[in-house]
Scaffold this active site. Structure first.
Site, PDB file in Angstrom:
ATOM      1  CB  CYS A   1       7.254  22.678  -4.353  1.00  0.00           C
ATOM      2  SG  CYS A   1       8.775  23.411  -3.707  1.00  0.00           S
TER       3      CYS A   1
ATOM      4  N   GLY B   1       1.814  27.434  -3.818  1.00  0.00           N
ATOM      5  CA  GLY B   1       0.695  26.420  -3.914  1.00  0.00           C
ATOM      6  C   GLY B   1       0.516  25.799  -5.327  1.00  0.00           C
ATOM      7  CB  SER B   2      -1.919  23.286  -6.435  1.00  0.00           C
ATOM      8  OG  SER B   2      -2.911  23.983  -6.165  1.00  0.00           O
TER       9      SER B   2
ATOM     10  CD  GLU C   1       3.716  18.941  -7.329  1.00  0.00           C
ATOM     11  OE1 GLU C   1       2.954  19.727  -7.664  1.00  0.00           O
ATOM     12  OE2 GLU C   1       4.796  19.277  -6.504  1.00  0.00           O
TER      13      GLU C   1
ATOM     14  CG  ASN D   1       4.994  21.949   0.832  1.00  0.00           C
ATOM     15  OD1 ASN D   1       4.746  22.759   0.518  1.00  0.00           O
ATOM     16  ND2 ASN D   1       6.225  21.447  -0.313  1.00  0.00           N
TER      17      ASN D   1
ATOM     18  CD  GLU E   1       8.353  31.112  -5.850  1.00  0.00           C
ATOM     19  OE1 GLU E   1       8.465  30.106  -6.316  1.00  0.00           O
ATOM     20  OE2 GLU E   1       8.835  32.162  -6.312  1.00  0.00           O
TER      21      GLU E   1
HETATM   22  P1  NAD Z   1      -3.076  24.553  -2.578  1.00  0.00           P
HETATM   23  O1  NAD Z   1      -2.838  25.180  -3.826  1.00  0.00           O
HETATM   24  O2  NAD Z   1      -4.066  23.586  -2.043  1.00  0.00           O
HETATM   25  O3  NAD Z   1      -2.864  25.526  -1.293  1.00  0.00           O
HETATM   26  C1  NAD Z   1      -2.179  26.591  -0.959  1.00  0.00           C
HETATM   27  C2  NAD Z   1      -2.782  27.641  -0.456  1.00  0.00           C
HETATM   28  O4  NAD Z   1      -3.977  28.060  -1.164  1.00  0.00           O
HETATM   29  C3  NAD Z   1      -3.261  27.461   1.140  1.00  0.00           C
HETATM   30  O5  NAD Z   1      -3.042  28.694   1.861  1.00  0.00           O
HETATM   31  C4  NAD Z   1      -4.758  27.172   0.737  1.00  0.00           C
HETATM   32  O6  NAD Z   1      -5.508  27.819   2.049  1.00  0.00           O
HETATM   33  C5  NAD Z   1      -5.246  28.132  -0.259  1.00  0.00           C
HETATM   34  N1  NAD Z   1      -6.297  27.556  -1.162  1.00  0.00           N
HETATM   35  C6  NAD Z   1      -6.594  26.605  -1.455  1.00  0.00           C
HETATM   36  N2  NAD Z   1      -7.710  26.447  -2.357  1.00  0.00           N
HETATM   37  C7  NAD Z   1      -8.027  27.650  -2.671  1.00  0.00           C
HETATM   38  C8  NAD Z   1      -9.092  28.206  -3.304  1.00  0.00           C
HETATM   39  N3  NAD Z   1     -10.023  27.696  -4.073  1.00  0.00           N
HETATM   40  N4  NAD Z   1      -9.186  29.514  -3.357  1.00  0.00           N
HETATM   41  C9  NAD Z   1      -8.145  30.453  -2.855  1.00  0.00           C
HETATM   42  N5  NAD Z   1      -7.549  30.056  -1.796  1.00  0.00           N
HETATM   43  C10 NAD Z   1      -7.102  28.488  -1.818  1.00  0.00           C
HETATM   44  O7  NAD Z   1      -1.351  23.964  -2.457  1.00  0.00           O
HETATM   45  P2  NAD Z   1      -0.828  23.029  -1.152  1.00  0.00           P
HETATM   46  O8  NAD Z   1      -1.507  21.830  -1.155  1.00  0.00           O
HETATM   47  O9  NAD Z   1      -0.649  23.648   0.022  1.00  0.00           O
HETATM   48  O10 NAD Z   1       0.518  22.692  -1.623  1.00  0.00           O
HETATM   49  C11 NAD Z   1       0.717  21.739  -2.671  1.00  0.00           C
HETATM   50  C12 NAD Z   1       1.154  22.512  -3.993  1.00  0.00           C
HETATM   51  O11 NAD Z   1       2.140  23.586  -3.694  1.00  0.00           O
HETATM   52  C13 NAD Z   1       2.118  21.410  -4.908  1.00  0.00           C
HETATM   53  O12 NAD Z   1       1.572  21.726  -6.226  1.00  0.00           O
HETATM   54  C14 NAD Z   1       3.567  22.090  -4.566  1.00  0.00           C
HETATM   55  O13 NAD Z   1       4.481  21.671  -5.912  1.00  0.00           O
HETATM   56  C15 NAD Z   1       3.239  23.508  -4.588  1.00  0.00           C
HETATM   57  N6  NAD Z   1       4.603  24.133  -3.916  1.00  0.00           N
HETATM   58  C16 NAD Z   1       5.196  24.868  -4.606  1.00  0.00           C
HETATM   59  C17 NAD Z   1       5.962  25.658  -3.886  1.00  0.00           C
HETATM   60  C18 NAD Z   1       7.243  26.580  -4.342  1.00  0.00           C
HETATM   61  O14 NAD Z   1       8.068  27.133  -4.147  1.00  0.00           O
HETATM   62  N7  NAD Z   1       7.131  26.787  -5.850  1.00  0.00           N
HETATM   63  C19 NAD Z   1       6.499  25.111  -2.581  1.00  0.00           C
HETATM   64  C20 NAD Z   1       5.620  24.338  -1.767  1.00  0.00           C
HETATM   65  C21 NAD Z   1       4.637  23.771  -2.770  1.00  0.00           C
END
Ligand code: NAD
Length: 454
Positions: A241, A185-186, A331, A112, A207
């Site tokens: 996020c 990520g999530s 979320e 994002n 995070e």
């Molecule tokens: P995501 O978890 O789908 O992906 C994040 C990363 O993980 C990507 O690089 C992706 O390639 C990798 N990934 C995805 N699935 C995977 C798997 N099965 N195995 C290994 N790696 C995998 O998250 P997103 O859609 O990129 O981001 C959205 C989420 O991230 C939201 O929940 C948001 O709140 C959170 N977020 C948190 C912060 C923070 O600073 N705390 C910042 C931004 C986003």
């Protein structure tokens, strides 16, 4: 892949990355490279999801440059050994703590804020003296590619390297041993990362996300509150996020608050399907469809306009929402703002506490007693009073979640610590040794111990 991991390990073992002048020189080089390539960075992110130059500069590059500046300024000081007092039992000696980099680090970024969320953890790791493999999110693929090009063409892969890829590549990477994994990520994928790291007992910073509540109390400056919430919610089209996920507003000011929100949105945001420099598209069809399904409701107060062709969803406000509505299940991560009214603050607090611990929490009020009550009762990663999102721009504040919204933190010195180990050393002199701990044990030794150490 294995080659790069091994090369990084070998390079780390040369101790070159531990040299503070080397770290500073590389941070300066990275900053200059980003500045020299700003046009390419702007073009790529615009292609990915229509993010304008201004918004990219405001919400990604400024913060990245500032973080580099902070590390350049402070990393020598933060790398110094620190002397601490020594206890009587160890007389005569000194004690100190030596910071050291953890080693070879893996940084996994979210989509994002593709530059900021990938580069700032990587910068923190380099500043602390580590080597870094950066795996940015694959969704904004133009942004990921431009970062890979800038970094891989200018840094040795044994020191700092971008590996592009999605789930398959990340799964493969996670089989290998790193000295630290930093993931953004999530919560769902966070669990996968945590499990994989556990195999090697690798420390992690996670995070993650969640639903960040925003409480609006009757005594707040309503106009200012609406202005700040609207900006924080619709920045990046709500794909943030720390965006206010939902609003809990005191019933007595609900109508006035909603009318200020409406004014703010209609004056400043596109309400129809236009591409605008002030407003982004949704990242992909999957997220567009997910968000659209949340609009299937008779609770739309404002907005609700969608266009699948360019993944446009207008800034939307939902009214009379309850905690059992679909939009409150997970979320939102998009430009939809549910508003729930309340009359009893204790009931509102109970409802917040029934959900998982949020990444952020915002309170709009002038009432210090209520602020203290809310901060005592609600657990959250970080937050703000009378604003939203802006807390993360203060590098003095550690940034991170708690519970399902994450573990560990970064930004400024917190980021440096997150990628460091602190070696504790007791440094004894050899000119004197008290006989007391040695055999034969005796009653008088016991007496002296009790006298001196209890
Ligand atoms: P995501 O978890 O789908 O992906 C994040 C990363 O993980 C990507 O690089 C992706 O390639 C990798 N990934 C995805 N699935 C995977 C798997 N099965 N195995 C290994 N790696 C995998 O998250 P997103 O859609 O990129 O981001 C959205 C989420 O991230 C939201 O929940 C948001 O709140 C959170 N977020 C948190 C912060 C923070 O600073 N705390 C910042 C931004 C986003």
């Amino acid at each position: 892949m294995l080659d790069i991991i091994q090369e990084q390990r070998d390079f780390f073992n040369t101790n070159e990355s531990k040299n503070t002048d080397f770290r500073i020189a590389n941070l300066k080089k990275l900053k200059q490279l980003l500045k020299d390539n700003e046009d390419a960075l702007y073009d790529a992110i615009y292609k990915d999801f229509g993010k304008s130059r201004f918004e990219t500069y405001l919400s990604e590059l400024i913060l990245t440059y500032q973080e580099i500046n902070t590390f350049i300024k402070h990393l020598k000081q933060w790398s110094r050994r620190e002397s601490v007092p020594t206890n009587l039992a160890n007389f005569p000696s000194r004690s100190y703590i030596i910071p050291e980099p953890l080693g070879s680090v893996l940084v996994i970024g979210a989509w994002n804020y593709p530059y900021y969320l990938s580069l700032v953890p990587a910068i923190s790791a380099l500043a602390a003296g580590n080597t870094v493999i950066l795996k940015p999110s694959e969704l904004p693929n133009e942004s990921a590619s431009v970062m890979a090009k800038i970094i891989n063409e200018n840094f040795p892969k044994s020191y700092f390297h971008v590996l592009e890829g999605g789930v398959e590549q990340t799964t493969e990477l996670l089989k290998h041993k790193f000295d630290k994994i930093f993931f953004t990520g999530s919560s769902q994928v966070g669990k996968i990362i945590y499990k994989a790291a556990a195999e090697h007992l690798t420390p992690v910073t996670l995070e993650l996300g969640g639903k960040s509540p925003t409480i609006v109390l009757a005594d707040c400056n309503i106009k200012m509150t609406a202005k700040r919430i609207v900006w924080a919610k619709y920045l990046n089209a709500g794909q943030t996020c720390v965006a206010p996920d939902y609003i809990l507003v005191e019933k007595s000011i609900e109508n006035e608050f909603l009318s200020e929100v409406k004014k703010e949105i209609t004056e400043n945001y596109p309400m129809r399907n236009d591409i605008s420099d002030n407003y982004l598209r949704i990242i992909n069809d999957k997220n567009f469809d997910r968000l659209k399904s949340l609009l299937d409701t008779d609770k739309i107060f404002l907005g609700g306009e969608t266009n699948a062709k360019n993944r446009f969803i207008s800034p939307t406000v939902l009214k009379d929402v309850t905690f059992s509505d679909k939009v409150m299940e997970e979320e939102i991560f998009g430009p939809i703002l549910p508003v729930i009214s309340f009359t009893d603050l204790d009931v509102a607090i109970r409802q917040i506490k029934q959900m998982s611990k949020p990444l952020s929490f915002y309170v709009f009020t002038k009432n210090k007693k209520k602020i203290n009550k809310l901060f005592k009762e609600v657990s959250f990663g970080g937050g703000a009073v009378n604003d939203a999102i802006m807390h993360l721009t203060n590098g003095e504040l550690p940034f991170g979640g708690v519970g399902l919204s994450g573990m560990g933190n970064y930004h400024g010195e917190a980021g440096f610590k997150s990628f460091s180990h602190y070696k504790s050393v007791l440094h004894k002199s050899s000119w004197f040794e008290a006989p007391i701990k040695y055999t034969p044990y005796s009653k008088w030794k016991m007496k002296i111990l009790k006298l001196l150490l209890e």
